[in-house]
Design a protein around this motif. Structure first.
Motif, PDB file in Angstrom:
ATOM      1  N   GLU A  36     -46.996 -41.926  78.037  1.00  0.00           N
ATOM      2  CA  GLU A  36     -45.641 -42.447  77.862  1.00  0.00           C
ATOM      3  C   GLU A  36     -44.793 -41.530  76.996  1.00  0.00           C
ATOM      4  O   GLU A  36     -45.306 -40.675  76.263  1.00  0.00           O
ATOM      5  N   TYR A  37     -43.490 -41.732  77.064  1.00  0.00           N
ATOM      6  CA  TYR A  37     -42.557 -40.994  76.222  1.00  0.00           C
ATOM      7  C   TYR A  37     -41.627 -42.042  75.641  1.00  0.00           C
ATOM      8  O   TYR A  37     -40.740 -42.538  76.318  1.00  0.00           O
ATOM      9  N   VAL A  38     -41.867 -42.375  74.386  1.00  0.00           N
ATOM     10  CA  VAL A  38     -41.158 -43.495  73.775  1.00  0.00           C
ATOM     11  C   VAL A  38     -40.244 -42.988  72.671  1.00  0.00           C
ATOM     12  O   VAL A  38     -40.634 -42.146  71.864  1.00  0.00           O
ATOM     13  N   GLY A  90     -50.132 -34.892  66.553  1.00  0.00           N
ATOM     14  CA  GLY A  90     -49.336 -33.671  66.414  1.00  0.00           C
ATOM     15  C   GLY A  90     -47.990 -34.067  65.840  1.00  0.00           C
ATOM     16  O   GLY A  90     -47.448 -35.109  66.190  1.00  0.00           O
ATOM     17  N   PHE A  91     -47.485 -33.222  64.915  1.00  0.00           N
ATOM     18  CA  PHE A  91     -46.231 -33.601  64.259  1.00  0.00           C
ATOM     19  C   PHE A  91     -45.113 -32.611  64.528  1.00  0.00           C
ATOM     20  O   PHE A  91     -45.322 -31.407  64.496  1.00  0.00           O
ATOM     21  N   VAL A  92     -43.922 -33.161  64.759  1.00  0.00           N
ATOM     22  CA  VAL A  92     -42.717 -32.332  64.836  1.00  0.00           C
ATOM     23  C   VAL A  92     -41.694 -32.968  63.905  1.00  0.00           C
ATOM     24  O   VAL A  92     -41.454 -34.175  63.990  1.00  0.00           O
ATOM     25  N   PHE A  93     -41.180 -32.153  62.978  1.00  0.00           N
ATOM     26  CA  PHE A  93     -40.291 -32.719  61.966  1.00  0.00           C
ATOM     27  C   PHE A  93     -38.868 -32.248  62.161  1.00  0.00           C
ATOM     28  O   PHE A  93     -38.595 -31.226  62.783  1.00  0.00           O
ATOM     29  N   LEU A 168     -46.058 -37.164  67.352  1.00  0.00           N
ATOM     30  CA  LEU A 168     -45.088 -37.948  66.611  1.00  0.00           C
ATOM     31  C   LEU A 168     -43.953 -37.019  66.198  1.00  0.00           C
ATOM     32  O   LEU A 168     -44.170 -36.031  65.512  1.00  0.00           O
ATOM     33  N   ALA A 169     -42.739 -37.343  66.669  1.00  0.00           N
ATOM     34  CA  ALA A 169     -41.615 -36.466  66.361  1.00  0.00           C
ATOM     35  C   ALA A 169     -40.589 -37.241  65.554  1.00  0.00           C
ATOM     36  O   ALA A 169     -40.184 -38.335  65.941  1.00  0.00           O
ATOM     37  N   LEU A 199     -44.163 -39.874  70.917  1.00  0.00           N
ATOM     38  CA  LEU A 199     -43.411 -40.938  70.271  1.00  0.00           C
ATOM     39  C   LEU A 199     -42.375 -40.274  69.375  1.00  0.00           C
ATOM     40  O   LEU A 199     -42.727 -39.466  68.515  1.00  0.00           O
ATOM     41  N   MET A 200     -41.104 -40.599  69.621  1.00  0.00           N
ATOM     42  CA  MET A 200     -40.048 -39.894  68.906  1.00  0.00           C
ATOM     43  C   MET A 200     -39.158 -40.878  68.176  1.00  0.00           C
ATOM     44  O   MET A 200     -38.771 -41.901  68.732  1.00  0.00           O
ATOM     45  N   VAL A 201     -38.886 -40.562  66.913  1.00  0.00           N
ATOM     46  CA  VAL A 201     -37.936 -41.365  66.156  1.00  0.00           C
ATOM     47  C   VAL A 201     -36.636 -40.603  66.111  1.00  0.00           C
ATOM     48  O   VAL A 201     -36.620 -39.419  65.809  1.00  0.00           O
ATOM     49  N   THR A 202     -35.528 -41.283  66.421  1.00  0.00           N
ATOM     50  CA  THR A 202     -34.255 -40.547  66.450  1.00  0.00           C
ATOM     51  C   THR A 202     -33.099 -41.513  66.306  1.00  0.00           C
ATOM     52  O   THR A 202     -33.245 -42.717  66.501  1.00  0.00           O
ATOM     53  N   HIS A 203     -31.946 -41.041  65.897  1.00  0.00           N
ATOM     54  CA  HIS A 203     -30.782 -41.883  66.123  1.00  0.00           C
ATOM     55  C   HIS A 203     -29.742 -41.156  66.967  1.00  0.00           C
ATOM     56  O   HIS A 203     -28.591 -41.485  66.994  1.00  0.00           O
ATOM     57  N   SER A 204     -30.232 -40.128  67.684  1.00  0.00           N
ATOM     58  CA  SER A 204     -29.350 -39.464  68.625  1.00  0.00           C
ATOM     59  C   SER A 204     -29.528 -40.112  69.996  1.00  0.00           C
ATOM     60  O   SER A 204     -30.632 -40.183  70.532  1.00  0.00           O
TER      61      SER A 204
END
Lengths: 255, 663
Positions: A36-38, A90-93, A168-169, A199-204
């Motif tokens: 998935e891509y959440v 895996g982390f992307v900051f 996790l981004a 899994l990506m956290v964003t407000h864009s």
């Protein structure tokens, strides 16, 4: 099958003096399927970062549990935690978090070196990833010598190279210009199509509209979610935009 | 605006940066106190009245100069650490609307406050400690005079002037730094992206050559006169070599390490090697400073301690007997007068004398080239090795127990401890002496002192031959020629005071004019020599320990500032590595191993320097008459041990404040 399960997670911060309690997450429940891509959206202070920290095992939930591949994160012992995160996550900051003492290649190798892998194996793993991300030419450069977009691509390579269960981004496009952001997002979609769970956290809204599913968090709980289904990125953008309008204008009644 | 505004702002800035400024202020207090103390002692009237204090005053004056120069360099250097850390703060003030001239005003007040407090406290500490230090010094030179407590205005004035100048220059430098920087640069300067240092092979080669040259001088130059001259050449070469090697060599070595893939990509080496490469440029100078300061402390303290510990052996070596009467160019009459004077002094003072012995001797330096004894004349030094020839008569040799042999006028017996023992003859100007025999024992024990040169004892037939040789010597050396001496040496049964009194009495008896006119004679006592030598060595030891202390303080401070500034840099790196999956334990151990390597590198290097310098320092202190190599070795090892211990403690303390910052 669900690769990540978040069940009734609650997080309460207690300020050091006076014992004031701040509830960051009240009750969060959701799950992420393999492949998935959440995207998780929410306003500042909605608890996004707290949630991501808990998923990354950097922080512990006050109540509830997080299962990765059925394994409870809070049950892992402190000593094994780093190795566990290294192998599975895996982390992307937002701010890349590349070390300026290393060349890009060495930055990408870092988790593998920590895992005790040999140079040849690291090199074999890096080659296809570097080709895909288009950073072959700049592997020998240092973070301060390349652009933000290139830094972020190196950071993505570092996240991918361990073959993690999930990436996790955290606001991955936050520090990029629109062109670099767009190319990063299409890269994420490409990776996801090859089966990588993200899994990506964003407000864009732009970033979120690339995901297959978007979760909205408000006041410490999952407030709403939309599936992309067969809609295009543009349609998805519109949907998210509408939802956000509803959320910000305070409409609990629309639920 | 309140006119105290800038003062108050400056004060709150200093308070906020307390952990940065406290060591700096302490350093100023320390150096100014030390400067005041040395200044006050070297000007002290009480000390000027001590016998033989000329040497002491010269040594202390030298110390003042060294501390003065050192204070300038050192305080300037520490200031640059402070500025580097505070630029961001100044940038913020600038962006929030303060003009540069306002910042300058604020910086002015800061420096005024720091200067006022630290100089005041420094002089106070100096005045208070002065008495204690003076007592230590007097104890070291074995001199007991009760000194009153007094304050030297002259020293205070000179201290204030020196340190005000230092602060003035510092302020100008800082203002210049802020003036030329753009606000955005000020804001970013702490996290400025650094370029990876280039390998500078030329510099590395220069470093190796300089260091090798310095070491070669220390190891292979044996002639003591050359040692004295070349010592400073060697010091400069080693300092140069250290700087070059630390800047270029270390980076070259680390890069080679990184090229070795199997070595480099191991958890243990990965972060530490790259971190060291990254850090080497900014730290190379600091590390060289630490290394050189440490070497200086070690050399000074170990050298002066062994000189001091070896005073008795040096004195006994120089004067095997307590009373030494030397007559120059004496006739038979003169010799009789010396004998008479010694006997009469013993009778007058009712003192027992023993071990009396006399000999006639001519001694001068030659440049020995095989069997040729050349006379160096003027600036032209002939081929050969500088050696001393001691000419003695067969009569004296046999009287002291030598074997019965007959010698012709052109025949000699030769004894040498470390010189050539294979020669057949000596050619001296137009004369040739056949060597009849190489002796294995000389019996003239009073003459056999340890010196650095090769010494040849040449026994000739009689005084007539001795006289001829003297004439020959005079023809070349002219008025510099040494005379034939008649030496009478003896011990008295009694205390040091009686020894000195006896010497005085003999001297008076001989000085009294008689019918034959005056004779050229000198009376020396071991006790008097010992006192003046003690003054000299004690003064040196005092200065050695004193300067050692100052340099140690400097080393400590540099280490502290390095740790703190590295701590701030590592904080971010530390967090990133943890996010990427390094455990806290791994991060800590990797950082610890890196700092440990970086910090003990200068110490190891300093020990290598010391080891190479050992033979040279040994020869140097030999020049002062200290011939006890094992004692020197023990003193050196002891000094290194104590120093390493202090270094480790300092490291431990500062490492703790480092970890506090990091995490």
């Amino acid at each position: 099958m669900a690769i990540l399960e978040v069940n009734n997670v609650k997080k309460v911060y207690t300020t050091r003096f006076g014992g004031n309690q701040v509830q960051a997450l009240s009750d969060v429940t959701f799950s992420v399927e393999k492949g998935e891509y959440v995207a998780i959206m929410g306003e500042s202070g909605s608890g996004k970062t707290t949630l991501l920290n808990i998923l990354a095992a950097l922080d512990k939930a006050t109540a509830g549990q997080v299962l990765l591949n059925g394994k409870n994160l809070s049950a892992i012992r402190e000593r094994e935690l780093s190795a566990f995160r290294r192998q599975n996550l895996g982390f992307v900051f937002q701010d890349f978090n590349l070390l300026d003492t290393f060349s890009l290649q060495d930055n990408i190798f870092l988790p593998l070196v920590l895992a005790g892998k040999g140079y040849n194996e690291m090199r074999t793993r890096l080659m296809p990833i570097a080709g895909k991300l288009g950073i072959n030419e700049i592997l020998g450069k240092y973070p301060y010598e390349v652009s933000g977009g290139q830094k972020q691509r190196a950071a993505v390579a570092r996240a991918l190279i361990t073959n993690p269960q999930i990436i996790l981004a955290d606001e991955p496009t936050g520090a990029l210009d629109s062109k670099a952001a767009e190319s990063l997002l299409s890269m994420f979609q490409g990776i996801n199509q090859e089966g990588q769970t993200i899994l990506m956290v964003t407000h864009s809204i732009k970033a979120a509209s690339c995901a297959k599913r978007v979760l909205f968090i408000k006041d410490g709980q999952v407030f709403h979610q939309i599936y992309k289904g067969s809609s295009s990125d543009e349609e998805m953008y519109q949907k998210i935009s509408d939802t956000l309008t509803v959320i910000t204008t305070g409409g609990g009644k629309h639920e | 605006m309140n006119r105290f505004f800038y003062g108050r702002l400056a004060f709150s800035n200093l308070k906020k940066n307390g952990s940065l400024y406290l060591p700096y202020v302490l350093a100023v207090i320390g150096t100014s106190a030390m400067y005041y103390i040395l200044m006050a002692i070297s000007r002290d009237e009480g000390i000027k009245e001590m016998p033989g204090s000329g040497d002491l005053a010269a040594i202390l004056g030298l110390g003042c100069g060294v501390i003065g120069i050192f204070a300038v360099i050192f305080l300037f250097y520490t200031n640059s650490f402070l500025m580097k850390r505070r630029k961001k703060e100044f940038g913020l003030f600038n962006i929030l609307g303060m003009e540069k001239r306002h910042i300058a005003k604020m910086m002015f007040w800061e420096i005024v406050m720091v200067a006022f407090v630290s100089i005041l406290l420094g002089i106070t500490a100096g005045v208070l400690l002065n008495k204690l230090v003076t007592m230590v010094l007097l104890h070291l030179v074995s001199f007991e005079v009760p000194f009153g407590f007094h304050i030297s205005i002259e020293a205070i004035v000179s201290t204030v002037i020196l340190f005000l100048c230092i602060f003035g220059v510092t302020l100008i430098y800082n203002l210049f730094q802020v003036q030329k920087a753009k606000p955005i640069e000020l804001l970013q300067s702490a996290s400025h992206g650094e370029k990876e240092p280039k390998t500078r092979w030329l510099l590395a080669v220069v470093g190796i050559l300089a260091l090798g040259g310095g070491y070669a001088i220390a190891l292979f130059v044996e002639n003591p006169v050359d040692v004295l001259i070349l010592f400073f050449v060697a010091v400069i070469l080693v300092i140069l070599g250290t700087y070059c090697l630390f800047t270029a060599g270390s980076i070259a070595v680390l890069k080679l390490m990184r090229k070795n893939k199997n070595y480099y990509y191991k958890t243990r080496h990965f972060t530490s090697v790259s971190g060291m490469i990254y850090r080497m440029k900014q730290n190379a100078v600091g590390l060289s400073n630490i290394c050189i300061l440490s070497t200086m402390v070690l050399v000074m303290v170990s050298g002066t301690i062994s000189l001091y510990m070896g005073v008795d052996s040096s004195v006994n070596n120089r004067y095997p007997k307590e009373i030494n009467v030397t007559g120059y160019g004496l006739t038979e009459n003169g010799r009789e007068r010396i004998k008479g004077a010694v006997a009469q002094a013993a009778a007058d003072m009712e003192i027992g004398i023993e071990n009396i012995s006399s000999y006639t001797n001519l001694s001068f330096t030659v440049s020995k080239d095989g069997e040729n004894l050349n006379m160096p004349n003027g600036i032209k030094v002939p081929e050969g090795e500088m050696s001393i020839v001691e000419w003695v008569t067969l009569e004296d040799y046999q009287r002291m127990g030598g074997k019965k042999v007959e010698l012709r006028e052109d025949e000699v017996l030769v004894y040498t401890k470390i010189g050539d023992k294979e020669d057949q003859a000596y050619h001296f100007l137009d004369k040739t002496f056949q060597i009849k025999e190489h002796l294995t024992q000389l019996y003239l024990t009073d003459m056999q002192t340890d010196v650095m040169y090769d010494v040849y004892f040449v026994v000739v037939k009689d005084e007539k031959v001795l006289q001829e040789i003297y004439e020959l010597e005079k023809s070349v050396y002219k008025e510099r020629a040494s005379q034939i001496v008649y030496v009478t040496a003896l011990d008295v049964k009694g205390e040091e005071e009686q020894e000195i009194a006896f010497g005085k009495h003999v001297s008076e008896l001989l000085a009294a004019g008689t019918a034959e006119g005056e004779i050229d004679v000198r009376v020396e006592t071991r006790a008097e020599y010992r006192d003046s030598f003690m003054m000299f060595c004690g003064g040196f030891l005092f200065l050695g320990i004193f300067l050692g202390f100052v340099f140690l303080m400097a080393t400590t401070l540099i280490i502290y500032y390095k740790q703190v500034s590295e701590g701030y840099e590592d904080k971010a790196r530390f967090e990133i590595m943890q996010k990427v999956g390094m455990s806290k334990k791994e991060v800590r151990s990797s950082i610890r191993s890196q700092i440990l390597k970086v910090f003990f590198l200068p110490l190891v290097m300093a020990c290598i320097h010391l080891l190479a310098a050992f033979p040279m320092i040994n020869r140097l202190i030999f020049l002062f008459g200290m011939a006890d190599m094992p004692l020197f070795a023990i003193c050196t090892v002891g000094t290194v041990g104590v120093f390493a211990l202090i270094y480790a403690v300092v490291y431990g303390i500062t490492a703790r404040s480092y970890y506090k910052i990091v995490g």
